[in-house]
Design an enzyme around this catalytic site. Structure first.
Site, PDB file in Angstrom:
ATOM      1  N   LYS B  53       0.831  -1.208   0.000  1.00 45.68           N
ATOM      2  CA  LYS B  53       0.000   0.000   0.000  1.00 45.68           C
ATOM      3  C   LYS B  53       0.863   1.255   0.000  1.00 45.68           C
ATOM      4  O   LYS B  53       0.613   2.184  -0.778  1.00 45.68           O
ATOM      5  CB  LYS B  53      -0.924   0.030   1.218  1.00 45.68           C
ATOM      6  CG  LYS B  53      -1.926  -1.109   1.262  1.00 45.68           C
ATOM      7  CD  LYS B  53      -2.911  -0.963   2.396  1.00 45.68           C
ATOM      8  CE  LYS B  53      -2.254  -0.933   3.758  1.00 45.68           C
ATOM      9  NZ  LYS B  53      -1.479  -2.143   4.042  1.00 45.68           N
ATOM     10  N   ARG B 257      22.531  11.735 -22.093  1.00 47.61           N
ATOM     11  CA  ARG B 257      22.309  12.646 -23.222  1.00 47.61           C
ATOM     12  C   ARG B 257      23.073  12.113 -24.436  1.00 47.61           C
ATOM     13  O   ARG B 257      23.906  11.214 -24.322  1.00 47.61           O
ATOM     14  CB  ARG B 257      22.807  14.048 -22.865  1.00 47.61           C
ATOM     15  CG  ARG B 257      21.936  14.745 -21.850  1.00 47.61           C
ATOM     16  CD  ARG B 257      22.605  15.966 -21.295  1.00 47.61           C
ATOM     17  NE  ARG B 257      22.766  17.018 -22.308  1.00 47.61           N
ATOM     18  CZ  ARG B 257      23.437  18.136 -22.081  1.00 47.61           C
ATOM     19  NH1 ARG B 257      24.021  18.336 -20.909  1.00 47.61           N
ATOM     20  NH2 ARG B 257      23.532  19.064 -23.020  1.00 47.61           N
ATOM     21  N   ASN B 264      26.642  22.275 -29.375  1.00 44.05           N
ATOM     22  CA  ASN B 264      27.075  22.362 -27.972  1.00 44.05           C
ATOM     23  C   ASN B 264      28.403  23.117 -27.904  1.00 44.05           C
ATOM     24  O   ASN B 264      28.598  23.987 -27.059  1.00 44.05           O
ATOM     25  CB  ASN B 264      27.316  20.976 -27.350  1.00 44.05           C
ATOM     26  CG  ASN B 264      26.040  20.231 -27.032  1.00 44.05           C
ATOM     27  OD1 ASN B 264      25.998  19.003 -27.127  1.00 44.05           O
ATOM     28  ND2 ASN B 264      24.987  20.945 -26.656  1.00 44.05           N
ATOM     29  N   ARG B 307      21.649  13.929 -33.290  1.00 44.97           N
ATOM     30  CA  ARG B 307      22.709  13.666 -32.324  1.00 44.97           C
ATOM     31  C   ARG B 307      22.445  12.471 -31.427  1.00 44.97           C
ATOM     32  O   ARG B 307      23.394  11.771 -31.029  1.00 44.97           O
ATOM     33  CB  ARG B 307      23.020  14.922 -31.507  1.00 44.97           C
ATOM     34  CG  ARG B 307      21.811  15.622 -30.871  1.00 44.97           C
ATOM     35  CD  ARG B 307      22.177  17.063 -30.528  1.00 44.97           C
ATOM     36  NE  ARG B 307      21.199  17.816 -29.770  1.00 44.97           N
ATOM     37  CZ  ARG B 307      20.150  18.452 -30.277  1.00 44.97           C
ATOM     38  NH1 ARG B 307      19.902  18.374 -31.580  1.00 44.97           N
ATOM     39  NH2 ARG B 307      19.342  19.155 -29.493  1.00 44.97           N
ATOM     40  N   GLU B 327      14.369  17.408 -27.948  1.00 42.80           N
ATOM     41  CA  GLU B 327      14.695  18.468 -26.991  1.00 42.80           C
ATOM     42  C   GLU B 327      13.610  19.549 -26.976  1.00 42.80           C
ATOM     43  O   GLU B 327      12.844  19.690 -27.942  1.00 42.80           O
ATOM     44  CB  GLU B 327      16.070  19.075 -27.337  1.00 42.80           C
ATOM     45  CG  GLU B 327      16.567  20.163 -26.383  1.00 42.80           C
ATOM     46  CD  GLU B 327      16.676  19.734 -24.907  1.00 42.80           C
ATOM     47  OE1 GLU B 327      15.725  19.107 -24.391  1.00 42.80           O
ATOM     48  OE2 GLU B 327      17.678  20.066 -24.249  1.00 42.80           O
ATOM     49  N   ARG B 352      12.600  33.969 -18.223  1.00 36.09           N
ATOM     50  CA  ARG B 352      12.934  32.545 -18.127  1.00 36.09           C
ATOM     51  C   ARG B 352      13.624  32.265 -16.798  1.00 36.09           C
ATOM     52  O   ARG B 352      13.363  31.270 -16.137  1.00 36.09           O
ATOM     53  CB  ARG B 352      13.821  32.130 -19.297  1.00 36.09           C
ATOM     54  CG  ARG B 352      14.099  30.647 -19.316  1.00 36.09           C
ATOM     55  CD  ARG B 352      14.455  30.113 -20.678  1.00 36.09           C
ATOM     56  NE  ARG B 352      14.111  28.707 -20.762  1.00 36.09           N
ATOM     57  CZ  ARG B 352      15.008  27.699 -20.737  1.00 36.09           C
ATOM     58  NH1 ARG B 352      16.290  27.957 -20.621  1.00 36.09           N
ATOM     59  NH2 ARG B 352      14.592  26.443 -20.812  1.00 36.09           N
ATOM     60  N   HIS B 392      18.110  14.391 -24.283  1.00 35.80           N
ATOM     61  CA  HIS B 392      18.655  15.749 -24.289  1.00 35.80           C
ATOM     62  C   HIS B 392      18.560  16.348 -22.895  1.00 35.80           C
ATOM     63  O   HIS B 392      17.884  15.823 -22.027  1.00 35.80           O
ATOM     64  CB  HIS B 392      17.864  16.611 -25.268  1.00 35.80           C
ATOM     65  CG  HIS B 392      17.792  16.036 -26.653  1.00 35.80           C
ATOM     66  ND1 HIS B 392      18.652  16.395 -27.656  1.00 35.80           N
ATOM     67  CD2 HIS B 392      16.960  15.123 -27.194  1.00 35.80           C
ATOM     68  CE1 HIS B 392      18.361  15.719 -28.756  1.00 35.80           C
ATOM     69  NE2 HIS B 392      17.333  14.946 -28.505  1.00 35.80           N
TER      70      HIS B 392
END
Lengths: 527, 470
Positions: B53, B257, B264, B307, B327, B352, B392
């Protein structure tokens, strides 16, 4: 050591290149191998328990998500073998001749299942029959083991007399067996037919005899389910689907946003607002919705401005789904078709070649859309009255699901602006009403170009029901000879693709006749 | 029919279109959150001790929180440990121990009070009441409570009579519980088995007839069979689907990744570039690593981007491509460096940093969108056994957050460096994580949250945490 990768031109999928040969489109979609080896879904249950309803609906769903599936309905084989149905006596267990015929029909259907799964690219076959005895089911299990097919049973159990009577009235009294009877006689005969089966009915037994089988028991039209030993992904998806569908009467309304600024300019995609006419449509839609006087209407939009503006005019709560956003045209976003043809002539041509699989560079394909939109379909199945305000490509995807249109047809379905499609489930399918709200708009539909010849990569037209209309290439006589005293073994009949024997012509006319009398479940909306 | 045309405005962070009502807080009609249910739901566990449970409660809660449904477990055993500081032995659980019964009943009522508070004050949507709830009487109390408050109730009963499974459970999670910290394993096992017997005498399972109006799922023998009754709404349907897909067979999930990519190296985000030479080295080292792990029946999944596929190709085994593993779509910022983003979209860049989880790139996606997109991947990962997922940075953060139960705030900052494989192995109630750095140098792509996230900040402040690149 590492193989070089190339991006196949239509789907934009990276694959190892094989000596300059361009890669063929991958049919199974960018997702996982969902079912490998093939699966036979075996329906179980007394007549009028919704087996055919579930078979066809499930098949429609599986085909739509990209899994080639076909229904094999033993009743139809029986109707071919025994041209005229007299009465329920045919189904009495002591009617030796009939029992023999019925067994031959089942075997013939299984033969076709085998061909479909091993030679015609099928992944799932739905064996739609009562399969109410252990001996019949054991025979099917042996068939599965011999051929390496997985077997999944779907048993429908219902003892509510109202539900049974409704089923009989909705789909049985109008079936070819009863074309010369009146409704009450048909109902009575059918109920006696059920009793013939009930005598020998052995339900699946999860505690003992059938405890190692994989199955789902659907009890009382979905109130309750018993699920035993799900083996793989496809069975899990099937169970999820069956647990979400219902039979409550309701309607689904599909429409596009009102005409947008980009529409006026002939531009793809983007996130523009409504034009003046688009706003007019939004208001007309509000009025239309009011007039429909619906109980508890849910309204869904995408997250793009034009669909939300349309919903705002309705003055009711609505839900925004990112999954309903228009197809992403990648580098071609906000271009006109002329600009696309100028700047990306090859892409433009490729799209016309295979519009379903074609993916815009850094964008999406219709095939991607289907995967994206699948949770919407699942939730639509759960809901009752819903109005979906979406976009052209998205609406085509949704419509293809409800109307069982193939991947080939989907990108060319007609979904004009300012038109509402009202879908109402009826019998085994969906009734469609097209309602134009009489507000002018541009036409955004591009027909399939005539000069595009369908090459060898054409998708096999998938059919949800067998046998079907005349241009089906794999039609062949199913019963070799009725007066053959020995029961035929499970070896494939000689394949007679497109062989125009007298037999198959006779079958063809038979089918056409049957189509005329059977309730039209898939009206032809978009030609 | 509205004569005034409602103008729409797009919220800057989430990029959601809402009616613009001149600044006043308008009653928004358009919900951008999917409506899973319209009232709070209580999930009530049922079953004898050592039936899984708590395992189910915790796992389900982790899943629901990850998909965005605020959920919390209320474990009665913990309430009892608070009330009765030291546990002596199984006699506490004897049905004739009146004093203990009163304590236990009081604990249950406290838990229910906390549940009510969770729904009313903490915006909870689902509460999992993790206790045996083995009597009709106790379940009756819960049902009345829920009815009074307007909560939906969904029961999950776990039934298992395989003594091997029970013993394995006890050894894995019970003998090490605080109740038994002063006992040795054999003693603990013995006492716990007697504890179970105490419950058995009064245990009444959910009944097909008398409980036919309740919504529930019965799980038999760790998932070989399920009985589902009256699923009421979307969230219950999702819960049932989830429960039917999880299993307890030992296995490992490897997350990695793609090898270092050309973009990159240049510090550019997104795009669809191929592997750099270091990236290719990683791919072949990964291949050796996988071989050395000697994993039975390993499935390999990649995205649709070059990639990851190049990386998988080096393994020389079959792999499956999932578009859902692509990604995060950086929209208008695709293939930009952070410096270019700061130059061209300084406000976006600041927003952001303010809320990296919910922030959606213009014409792109947010982490929140990613989670939604990845849900079918998680569902299939639950069904599978040994899997290597080559994906990614943002995607790996989302998957990792699911397995390690990280919050939305932590998720976008989880460290998922290039050329490192994370091996996740389920253990007890959670997941053991082992990182394997395969010793192939790569650029760092991890950008920490800067100190100043205000839109008025200077470019240097914004770019301070950008990792080095060419």
């Amino acid at each position: 050591m590492t193989r070089e990768l190339t991006q196949n031109k239509i789907q934009k999928i990276w694959i190892p290149s094989k000596d300059d040969k361009p890669a063929m489109p991958r049919k199974s979609g960018g997702g996982p191998h969902l079912a490998n080896p093939p699966t036979v879904i075996v329906m179980v249950g007394l007549p009028a328990r919704g087996k055919t309803y579930m078979s066809r609906k499930l098949t429609r769903y599986l085909n739509w998500v990209g899994m080639p599936t076909k229904v094999f309905n033993v009743g139809e084989y029986r109707r071919e073998a025994v041209k005229h149905y007299s009465s329920y006596d045919f189904f009495k267990s002591d009617n030796k001749e009939a029992v023999r015929i019925r067994e031959q029909c089942a075997l013939a259907a299984l033969r076709d299942v085998k061909v479909y799964l091993t030679e015609l690219g099928g992944q799932v076959a739905v064996f739609d029959a009562t399969n109410t005895t252990r001996s019949r089911r054991d025979m099917i299990l042996d068939f599965g083991a011999e051929n390496g097919f997985k077997i999944f049973f779907i048993e429908s159990i219902c003892e509510d007399p109202n539900v049974i009577a409704t089923n009989i009235m909705e789909v049985k009294v109008s079936c070819p067996d009863y074309q010369d009877c009146n409704k009450t006689d048909a109902l009575e005969d059918f109920q006696k037919r059920i009793e013939c089966y009930r005598v020998n009915y052995q339900p699946l037994d999860p505690d003992d005899y059938d405890k190692n089988l994989s199955f789902i028991k659907v009890i009382d039209v979905g109130r309750r389910f018993l699920v035993n030993r799900i083996q793989d992904h496809i069975q899990s998806r099937i169970v999820y689907y069956l647990m979400n569908i219902h039979v409550q009467p309701r309607s689904i309304y599909l429409c596009r946003h009102g005409e947008s600024q980009h529409n006026l300019q002939g531009r793809l995609g983007g996130d523009s607002g409504l034009s003046t006419r688009g706003r007019k449509f939004a208001n007309a839609l509000a009025k239309f919705v009011e007039e429909q006087k619906l109980k508890d209407l849910k309204v869904w939009t995408s997250q793009l401005r034009r669909s939300i503006q349309t919903a705002e005019a309705l003055n009711v709560p609505y839900e925004q789904w990112k999954a309903l956003n228009e197809i992403d045209a990648g580098v071609c976003e906000e271009m006109t078709y002329e600009e696309v043809r100028e700047r990306y002539p090859e892409e433009f041509a490729l799209r016309d070649q295979d519009k379903y699989y074609y993916r815009y560079p850094t964008g999406e394909s219709y095939q991607d859309l289907v995967q994206r939109v699948e949770p919407v379909i699942m939730e639509l199945e759960r809901q009752e009255n819903v109005l979906v305000i979406c976009h052209q490509a998205v609406m085509r995807c949704l419509l293809a699901y409800f109307l069982d249109k193939s991947a080939d047809e989907m990108p060319y379905l007609k979904c004009p602006l300012h038109t509402v499609l009202k879908l109402t489930p009826v019998a085994y399918g969906c009734k469609v009403e097209s309602i134009s709200l009489n507000v002018e708009a541009v036409n955004t539909h591009r027909d399939r170009p005539e000069e595009i010849k369908r090459g060898p990569g054409t998708l096999i037209r998938r059919n949800s029901v067998t046998p079907l209309t005349s241009h089906e290439p794999t039609k062949k006589p199913r019963i070799d000879a009725l007066d053959d005293p020995t029961i035929p073994e499970l070896t494939p009949a000689p394949l007679t693709f497109c062989a125009a024997t007298n037999g198959s012509l006779a079958l063809t006319t038979q089918n056409l006749k049957r189509c005329a009398t059977e309730s039209h479940d898939i009206p032809q909306l978009c030609q | 029919m509205s004569t005034e045309q409602t103008e729409l405005t797009q919220t800057p962070l989430l990029k959601i279109w809402v009616p613009w009502a001149g600044g006043s807080t308008n009653q928004r009609r358009g919900s951008s959150r999917p409506q899973f249910t319209n009232s709070p739901t209580m999930i009530v566990m049922v079953g004898l001790p050592a039936r899984g449970k708590t395992y189910i409660s915790k796992k389900l809660t982790r899943y629901l929180n990850w998909i965005g449904v605020p959920t919390q477990v209320f474990n009665l055993g913990q309430y009892r440990r608070e009330a009765v500081k030291s546990y002596k032995n199984y006699e506490f659980f004897r049905p004739d121990n009146e004093e203990a019964m009163n304590i236990r009943r009081a604990c249950a009522l406290n838990a229910l009070k906390d549940i009510a508070n969770y729904f009313a004050k903490e915006q909870g949507q689902v509460a999992v009441f993790d206790a045996t709830n083995t009597t009709r009487e106790r379940r009756g109390v819960i049902i009345s409570f829920a009815k009074e408050k307007g909560y939906k109730v969904f029961f999950i009963e776990s039934i298992c009579d395989d003594p091997e499974i029970i013993e394995a459970n006890i050894m894995e999670v019970k003998v090490s519980s605080p109740d038994y910290e002063n006992c040795d394993k054999e003693e603990a096992l013995e006492d716990f088995l007697k504890r179970i017997e105490c419950y058995k005498t009064t245990y009444v399972s959910l009944d097909d007839e008398s409980d036919r109006h309740l919504s529930y799922i019965k799980i038999f023998n760790v998932g070989s069979r399920y009985l589902v009754n009256r699923v009421q709404d979307h969230i219950q349907s999702r819960i049932v689907y989830y429960l039917m897909n999880i299993h307890v067979t030992p296995r490992s999930i490897y997350l990695s990744r793609h090898g270092e990519s050309e973009l990159n190296l240049l510090g550019r985000i997104g795009g669809d570039s191929g592997l750099s030479s270091q990236g290719k080295k990683y791919a072949s080292t990964l291949s050796e690593f996988i071989r050395d792990q000697a994993i039975k029946d390993l499935k390999v999944w990649t995205s649709h981007m070059k990639r990851t596929i190049q990386t998988a190709e080096a393994l020389g085994v079959a792999y499956e491509q999932w578009k859902a593993l692509n990604e995060i779509d950086a929209g208008v910022c695709e293939e930009m460096t952070y410096e270019e983003i700061q130059e061209n979209y300084p406000e976006e860049f600041a927003m952001r940093d303010q809320d990296k989880y919910r922030y959606r790139y213009p014409k792109g996606e947010s982490y929140e969108d990613l989670v939604h997109r990845l849900e079918p991947v998680i569902m299939e990962l639950e069904r599978q056994e040994n899997v290597l997922v080559i994906c990614h940075q943002a995607v790996m953060r989302c998957l990792l957050a699911y397995f390690l139960d990280k919050s939305a705030d932590e998720l976008p900052y989880l460290k998922c460096p290039l050329h490192t494989v994370l091996r996740l192995t389920p253990v007890a109630y959670g997941c053991k994580i082992e990182p394997f750095y395969l010793n192939i140098k790569a650029v760092n792509t991890h950008r920490e949250k800067p100190v100043n996230v205000d839109v008025t900040r200077m470019p240097e402040e914004a770019l301070r945490t950008v990792p080095e690149h060419f």
